[in-house]
Design an enzyme around this catalytic site. Structure first.
Site, mmCIF file in Angstrom:
data_model
loop_
_atom_site.group_PDB
_atom_site.id
_atom_site.type_symbol
_atom_site.label_atom_id
_atom_site.label_comp_id
_atom_site.label_asym_id
_atom_site.label_seq_id
_atom_site.Cartn_x
_atom_site.Cartn_y
_atom_site.Cartn_z
ATOM 1 N N GLU A 141 -5.968 -8.811 -31.743
ATOM 2 C CA GLU A 141 -7.022 -8.954 -30.806
ATOM 3 C C GLU A 141 -6.778 -10.145 -29.802
ATOM 4 O O GLU A 141 -6.598 -9.725 -28.735
ATOM 5 C CB GLU A 141 -8.397 -9.092 -31.555
ATOM 6 C CG GLU A 141 -8.817 -7.866 -32.464
ATOM 7 C CD GLU A 141 -8.634 -6.431 -31.959
ATOM 8 O OE1 GLU A 141 -8.928 -6.255 -30.610
ATOM 9 O OE2 GLU A 141 -8.246 -5.556 -32.642
ATOM 10 N N GLU A 218 -0.838 -0.810 -28.204
ATOM 11 C CA GLU A 218 -1.160 -1.192 -29.454
ATOM 12 C C GLU A 218 0.144 -1.343 -30.325
ATOM 13 O O GLU A 218 -0.060 -2.494 -30.934
ATOM 14 C CB GLU A 218 -1.786 0.064 -30.195
ATOM 15 C CG GLU A 218 -3.033 0.504 -30.053
ATOM 16 C CD GLU A 218 -3.990 -0.805 -30.057
ATOM 17 O OE1 GLU A 218 -3.963 -1.356 -31.229
ATOM 18 O OE2 GLU A 218 -4.852 -0.974 -29.058
#
EC number: 3.4.24.-
Length: 289
Positions: A141, A218
């Site tokens: 994150e 991602e």
């Protein structure tokens, strides 16, 4: 999917009506190319930029996340210390750290400013992951924040929104002229109906492009998590997600920035914001070799 399409159609109809009113008040003729571009830029980027600026508030509201101001237990202290350490490594400001109630293992990051972001984890993550695995998820994150993914996605969405608005009206005008046999006539109900259908169609293609870019993003965030926490920890975290898999229950506003985006087969995979876990794990292992 059907519900989303219906909502998208209703939203676009409302936008068409609102845009016509606003353009009339501003004296801008949306049927002319210059007026169309002005309208498309305002509508295309306006919504995505407003969503970006409000992303932290929206995320807190939709997930019920509470920000850790003062840690109440060792777990919360560890969360703050880990995020602070990782933020210092990548050179960003300390994000707000929050926890939200949810049985699934998930986390997300959001915010318009990489020095004023929000990182949140679910209670399911804290209960089902080891500290090593959770550290890797936090690194993932933090990598999203450091890479500026929220801003990039908002800009991409704005460009695609603008493209959809312009193309739908240009093609819609052409089709309407062919059907009416009068290229110089004003726009009627049929034109707006055609535009609405085209916006739905082009919007689906735009979503596919956005989700493709999100899946590429991602892989990069996984690499960031491996850098910050260790490659083995990042692989272990993804394997844990595979064991405790299920559909993501994150609100759609923040789902693209979660560690896990659900599963899908066939055409549905085109609309997923995250690659399959097996592909993400394989990419990390290949990079190690």
């Amino acid at each position: 999917m059907l519900t989303r399409i219906v909502l998208f159609a209703i939203t676009n109809l409302a936008v068409l009506i609102l845009a016509s009113i606003v353009m009339s008040l501003l004296g801008v003729n949306p049927t002319q190319m210059s007026g169309l571009l002005v309208m498309a830029l305002i509508l295309g980027f306006g919504g995505s930029l407003i969503s970006l600026l409000m992303s932290k508030a929206i995320a807190k509201h939709t997930t019920g996340a509470y920000v850790i101001e003062q840690p109440r237990n060792p777990s919360q202290r560890w969360l703050l210390d880990t995020v602070r350490r990782q933020a210092e490594i990548v050179g960003i400001g300390m994000p707000e750290v929050a926890i939200y109630e949810g049985p699934e293992i998930n986390a997300f990051a959001t915010g318009a400013d990489r020095n004023n972001a929000l990182v949140a984890v679910s209670t399911g993550l804290l209960q089902n992951m080891s500290q090593d695995e959770a550290e890797a998820v936090l690194g993932h994150e933090i990598a999203h924040v450091a890479n500026g993914d929220m801003v990039t996605m908002a800009l991409l969405q704005g460009v695609l929104n603008t493209f959809v608005i312009v193309l739908a009206r240009v093609v819609g005008g052409f089709i309407d002229s062919l059907l009416s046999g009068n290229r110089g006539s004003g726009r009627g109900v049929a034109y707006y109906g055609i535009v609405l259908v085209l916006e739905l169609l082009f919007g689906l293609f735009a979503t596919i492009i956005t989700m493709w870019f999100s899946r590429r993003r991602e892989f990069r965030a996984d690499e960031g998590g491996a850098y910050l926490a260790g490659r083995n920890k990042m692989i272990a975290a993804l394997e844990r997600l595979g064991i405790n898999h299920g559909q993501s229950t994150l609100p759609t506003q923040v789902q693209a920035f979660g560690i896990y985006g659900g599963i899908g087969e066939g055409l549905r995979k085109l609309f997923l914001s995250h690659p399959p876990l097996s592909e993400r794990i394989a990419a990390l292992r290949m990079a190690r070799e």
